[in-house]
Design a protein around this motif. Structure first.
Motif, PDB file in Angstrom:
ATOM      1  N   PRO A 140       0.363  -1.354   0.052  1.00 17.31           N
ATOM      2  CA  PRO A 140       0.456   0.051   0.203  1.00 17.31           C
ATOM      3  C   PRO A 140       0.747   1.349  -0.030  1.00 17.31           C
ATOM      4  O   PRO A 140       0.363   2.102  -1.145  1.00 17.31           O
ATOM      5  CB  PRO A 140      -0.935  -0.185   1.451  1.00 17.31           C
ATOM      6  N   GLU A 152      -4.844  -7.262   7.610  1.00 12.94           N
ATOM      7  CA  GLU A 152      -6.646  -7.166   6.605  1.00 12.94           C
ATOM      8  C   GLU A 152      -6.836  -6.052   7.120  1.00 12.94           C
ATOM      9  O   GLU A 152      -8.496  -6.335   6.477  1.00 12.94           O
ATOM     10  CB  GLU A 152      -7.064  -8.894   6.741  1.00 12.94           C
ATOM     11  N   SER A 187     -11.711   0.479  -3.986  1.00 13.76           N
ATOM     12  CA  SER A 187     -10.648  -0.019  -3.182  1.00 13.76           C
ATOM     13  C   SER A 187     -11.303  -0.865  -2.276  1.00 13.76           C
ATOM     14  O   SER A 187     -10.400  -2.208  -2.013  1.00 13.76           O
ATOM     15  CB  SER A 187      -8.801   1.094  -2.947  1.00 13.76           C
ATOM     16  N   THR A 188     -12.414  -0.317  -1.863  1.00 10.41           N
ATOM     17  CA  THR A 188     -12.953  -1.262  -1.029  1.00 10.41           C
ATOM     18  C   THR A 188     -14.284  -1.947  -0.773  1.00 10.41           C
ATOM     19  O   THR A 188     -15.310  -2.886   0.096  1.00 10.41           O
ATOM     20  CB  THR A 188     -12.961  -0.742   0.341  1.00 10.41           C
ATOM     21  N   HIS A 226     -14.067  -7.414  -0.695  1.00  8.77           N
ATOM     22  CA  HIS A 226     -14.219  -6.684   0.479  1.00  8.77           C
ATOM     23  C   HIS A 226     -14.463  -6.649   1.686  1.00  8.77           C
ATOM     24  O   HIS A 226     -16.757  -6.536   1.332  1.00  8.77           O
ATOM     25  CB  HIS A 226     -12.891  -5.435   0.880  1.00  8.77           C
ATOM     26  N   TRP A 271     -13.198  -2.273   7.335  1.00  6.86           N
ATOM     27  CA  TRP A 271     -13.379  -2.970   6.492  1.00  6.86           C
ATOM     28  C   TRP A 271     -11.784  -4.277   6.442  1.00  6.86           C
ATOM     29  O   TRP A 271     -11.276  -4.232   7.423  1.00  6.86           O
ATOM     30  CB  TRP A 271     -12.647  -2.702   4.788  1.00  6.86           C
ATOM     31  N   LEU A 304      -9.743  -6.652   4.903  1.00  6.73           N
ATOM     32  CA  LEU A 304      -9.982  -7.120   3.627  1.00  6.73           C
ATOM     33  C   LEU A 304      -8.747  -7.914   2.887  1.00  6.73           C
ATOM     34  O   LEU A 304      -8.458  -9.217   3.989  1.00  6.73           O
ATOM     35  CB  LEU A 304      -8.916  -5.925   3.089  1.00  6.73           C
ATOM     36  N   ARG A 337      -5.869  -9.008   1.244  1.00  8.08           N
ATOM     37  CA  ARG A 337      -5.065  -7.996   0.673  1.00  8.08           C
ATOM     38  C   ARG A 337      -4.773  -8.162  -0.342  1.00  8.08           C
ATOM     39  O   ARG A 337      -3.588  -7.117  -1.146  1.00  8.08           O
ATOM     40  CB  ARG A 337      -3.775  -8.306   2.263  1.00  8.08           C
ATOM     41  N   ARG A 345      -5.966  -8.746  -2.951  1.00  5.88           N
ATOM     42  CA  ARG A 345      -6.389  -8.003  -3.611  1.00  5.88           C
ATOM     43  C   ARG A 345      -6.769  -6.897  -3.832  1.00  5.88           C
ATOM     44  O   ARG A 345      -6.202  -5.369  -4.906  1.00  5.88           O
ATOM     45  CB  ARG A 345      -8.324  -9.068  -4.174  1.00  5.88           C
ATOM     46  N   PHE A 346      -6.628  -6.205  -2.730  1.00  6.53           N
ATOM     47  CA  PHE A 346      -6.608  -4.646  -2.428  1.00  6.53           C
ATOM     48  C   PHE A 346      -5.146  -3.800  -2.493  1.00  6.53           C
ATOM     49  O   PHE A 346      -5.275  -3.279  -3.215  1.00  6.53           O
ATOM     50  CB  PHE A 346      -6.234  -4.717  -0.611  1.00  6.53           C
ATOM     51  N   ASP A 347      -4.047  -4.499  -2.995  1.00  7.60           N
ATOM     52  CA  ASP A 347      -2.224  -3.684  -2.896  1.00  7.60           C
ATOM     53  C   ASP A 347      -2.700  -4.394  -4.569  1.00  7.60           C
ATOM     54  O   ASP A 347      -1.974  -3.261  -4.853  1.00  7.60           O
ATOM     55  CB  ASP A 347      -1.556  -5.188  -1.664  1.00  7.60           C
ATOM     56  N   THR A 373     -11.680 -12.846   6.257  1.00  8.18           N
ATOM     57  CA  THR A 373     -11.318 -11.870   5.522  1.00  8.18           C
ATOM     58  C   THR A 373     -12.099 -12.601   3.674  1.00  8.18           C
ATOM     59  O   THR A 373     -12.887 -13.682   4.245  1.00  8.18           O
ATOM     60  CB  THR A 373      -9.864 -12.384   5.347  1.00  8.18           C
TER      61      THR A 373
END
Length: 383
Positions: free
Chosen positions: A16, A50, A69-70, A74, A103, A105, A107, A109-111, A220
């Motif tokens: 991130p 997460e 992003s969220t 998520h 949230w 997350l 992680r 997928r988020f990253d 998650t």
């Protein structure tokens, strides 16, 4: 060794902090590369860290990363249950957070979402692992190890977002370690459902203190994370095997109950990660700046790691963009330092207060070590 042309900035690390720093620099019109570590064979297939507090929403909006992003898959956090300082389980709901629910997350997928946003903005993606940097007059030469050998990148500025290993900052700054906390963790993947079992839908995190440390579990999108936090010399060797880890988890009063509540696939061997607080001094210097865990890492109890990574990544990107535009580096870095120092001071205070509330086992090593630490002393162990 292969060479690439000079960049205005190279961001080492694709988490991130690194992704947001690269995004900010690319949007400022700078030629920037983001060097992301390739997958390591045999490495952990999931990523902990997460929890994203709802306080991240304003920054994500400012970065035009909202709401994607969220967005699903998520999960919205519905609060947590805590057994800490008492054998009873107490609920802490999102109503107690002034920003509302956060949230849980996936992680990975988020990253990836953040890196993709940086790439769309113009940051050049490069696969590899930054190993070091050499001062080269007005800029730096970075050495990047990749599957075909080593490449050299030249840049005016570098952002160290390599996490706790602080690949660029390690030889340029002092790293102060808070304690020796480690995390043993695994992901219990969710089946799509089977006869006789209800799917696991309990999204509230459970945190449970125990004589030798503490446990937590949370749901998650990828499955249920289960983690045990302790010190290396106190860790039971049986925690390194799936059966030993699950047996220890199931012996807890509350975390164990979550593991029998759904239909969960039996995991592979637990992963181990360093989890102690870590602080860099200074956070930057001539031609470099650190962000995320490379600059300031937290005990997972704080649930502030991703939030601080996002903020420090954005501010590091802005700082480098200002310096590239001709601003004097010293006041720019001083402002960045003031921001991170303020975060660090608040973290140390809250960390000491949180551990002080657990008084059931004052003579046992894990709690004795933390109970004896005063806030002003808690970051004095130099690595």
């Amino acid at each position: 060794m292969t060479r690439h042309g000079a960049y205005d900035a190279v961001v080492a690390g694709g988490g991130p902090a690194g992704a947001v720093a690269a995004l900010v620099l690319a949007r400022a019109g700078r030629r920037v590369a983001i060097v992301d570590d390739p997958p390591v064979p045999g490495a952990c297939a999931h990523k902990v860290g997460e929890s994203l507090p709802s306080a991240a929403a304003p920054l994500l909006r400012d970065l035009d990363l909202w709401p994607g992003s969220t967005a699903a898959p998520h999960l919205r956090s519905t609060g947590m249950y805590v057994s800490w300082g008492s054998p009873e389980l107490r609920e802490r709901g999102p109503v107690q957070d002034p920003y509302g629910a956060g949230w849980q997350l996936d992680r990975l997928r988020f990253d990836a979402f953040l890196r993709d946003a940086a790439h769309v903005a113009g940051a050049e993606p490069l696969r590899g692992r930054v190993t070091d940097a050499v001062d080269d007059g007005p800029g730096l030469r970075l050495h990047v190890r990749h599957e075909h050998g080593t490449r050299e990148l030249r840049c005016a500025w570098a952002v160290d977002a390599t996490g706790r290993r602080a690949a660029l900052a390690r030889g340029r700054a002092v790293r102060r370690r808070q304690d020796r906390l480690v995390a043993a963790h695994l992901l219990m993947a969710r089946r799509n459902g089977s006869a006789g079992h209800e799917p696991d839908r309990e999204a509230r995190t459970v945190v449970e203190a125990v004589p030798g440390g503490w446990w937590y579990t949370t749901l998650t999108p990828a499955g249920r994370i289960v983690a045990h936090l302790t010190d290396p010399d106190l860790a039971d060797p049986r925690l390194r095997t799936p059966d030993g880890f699950l047996d220890a988890a199931l012996r807890t009063r509350y975390v164990g109950a979550r593991l029998t509540a759904g239909d969960l696939v039996r995991p592979s061997a637990p992963c181990w990660s360093t989890a102690h607080g870590l602080r860099l001094t200074p956070y930057g210097g001539r031609g470099w700046i650190a962000a995320g865990d490379a600059a300031l890492a937290f005990d997972p109890l704080s649930s502030q790691g991703i939030l601080t990574a996002l903020h420090s990544g954005a501010r590091a990107g802005i700082a480098v963009a200002l310096c590239l535009a001709g601003a004097p580096p010293r006041p720019v870095l001083a402002s960045y330092t003031d921001f991170l120092d303020g975060v660090a001071v608040a973290y140390v205070r809250h960390h000491a207060e949180a551990y002080a509330t657990e008084t059931r086992w004052p003579a046992l090593p894990f709690w004795q070590r933390r109970g004896a630490v005063r806030p002003r002393d808690s970051q004095e162990a130099r690595e």
